[in-house]
Design a protein around this motif. Structure first.
Motif, PDB file in Angstrom:
ATOM      1  N   GLU A 211       0.831  -1.208   0.000  1.00  0.00           N
ATOM      2  CA  GLU A 211       0.000   0.000   0.000  1.00  0.00           C
ATOM      3  C   GLU A 211       0.861   1.251   0.000  1.00  0.00           C
ATOM      4  OE1 GLU A 211      -3.670   2.048   2.550  1.00  0.00           O
ATOM      5  OE2 GLU A 211      -2.828   0.123   3.178  1.00  0.00           O
ATOM      6  N   ARG A 212       1.943   1.247   0.770  1.00  0.00           N
ATOM      7  CA  ARG A 212       2.814   2.421   0.813  1.00  0.00           C
ATOM      8  C   ARG A 212       3.576   2.584  -0.508  1.00  0.00           C
ATOM      9  NH1 ARG A 212       3.255   5.235   5.169  1.00  0.00           N
ATOM     10  NH2 ARG A 212       5.366   6.004   4.771  1.00  0.00           N
ATOM     11  N   GLU A 214       2.380   1.842  -3.443  1.00  0.00           N
ATOM     12  CA  GLU A 214       1.394   2.423  -4.351  1.00  0.00           C
ATOM     13  C   GLU A 214       1.185   3.904  -4.054  1.00  0.00           C
ATOM     14  OE1 GLU A 214      -3.093   1.517  -6.072  1.00  0.00           O
ATOM     15  OE2 GLU A 214      -2.416   0.534  -4.233  1.00  0.00           O
ATOM     16  N   GLN A 215       1.066   4.248  -2.776  1.00  0.00           N
ATOM     17  CA  GLN A 215       0.873   5.643  -2.390  1.00  0.00           C
ATOM     18  C   GLN A 215       2.072   6.495  -2.798  1.00  0.00           C
ATOM     19  OE1 GLN A 215       0.267   5.160   1.808  1.00  0.00           O
ATOM     20  NE2 GLN A 215      -1.930   4.771   1.617  1.00  0.00           N
TER      21      GLN A 215
END
Length: 227
Positions: A211-212, A214-215
């Motif tokens: 997730e990080r 992607e962010q």
């Protein structure tokens, strides 16, 4: 905006980063918690798409060691740390010629404990020398403290550095303390050619958080559109 995710140790992290649109991946052969062997990296690179650049991070100064490691690991580029050594770069350039994307990257440091004017003057000189040499394709600007010479996870003065980055005749890749929460601002201020991240997208050393990642990629590219 060129985005490199460094400090990789796992195939699944690399595959996920590629799915997310990362431009390059890095593996550390120097020292630290993310240290990998050439043989382990080969088990990863052999399963990655050939078009994705892979870099080995080295502090070592022996070209034969670096070239042998690169061949065994199956990597396509070298990131050199330490004082720029034209003889080392020349030896590496034979095996890593100029291409459409960077093959040889030299790290330069912003010393967070040094006066800004001294920093700017020193880095201008270093970047000019790198450009004049014609031996490297890009410079990576990382932070450095009295305790650590790279991979510090500490940001530097982007406003003061932006002037130096703007004047550089080489593409500059920004690193040092970047994470999803601040990379867009760093890109807007510094206007670098690319960004590099390791600890800022991790769940633990060497283990990336999908997730990080992607962010971070989304934020870096959003920042590049707004600069």
């Amino acid at each position: 905006m060129w985005v490199k995710i460094c400090g990789n140790t796992r195939l699944e992290d690399c595959q996920r980063a590629i799915d997310l649109g990362v431009d390059a991946l890095g593996f550390i052969f120097a020292h630290g918690k993310r240290l990998v062997t050439a043989e382990h990296v080969r088990t990863i690179t052999s399963l990655l798409p050939a078009h994705v650049p892979t870099f080995g991070v080295f502090t070592q100064r022996d070209p034969e060691f670096i070239l042998h490691t690169a061949e065994v690991a199956g990597i396509s580029g070298i990131q050199m740390h330490g004082v720029f050594d034209p003889s080392l770069a020349s030896a590496l350039r034979v095996r890593f010629p100029k291409g459409d994307s960077p093959r040889l990257i030299q790290v330069v440091h912003w010393d967070v404990d040094e006066a800004l004017e001294l920093q700017q003057a020193r880095l201008r000189g270093e970047l000019n020398a790198l450009a004049d040499s014609g031996l490297v394709d890009a410079a990576l600007m990382d932070s450095r403290t009295k305790q650590d010479s790279g991979g510090t996870g500490v940001t530097f003065d982007w406003i003061a550095a932006a002037e130096v980055v703007r004047e550089s005749r080489l593409p500059v890749i920004a690193a040092g303390g970047l994470r999803p929460e601040n990379v867009a601002e760093a890109v807007r201020i510094l206007k670098p050619w690319g960004v590099d991240v390791s600890s800022g997208v991790e769940a633990s050393p060497g283990v990336k958080d999908a997730e990080r990642m992607e962010q971070f990629i989304q934020a870096a590219r959003t920042g590049s559109l707004e600069r």
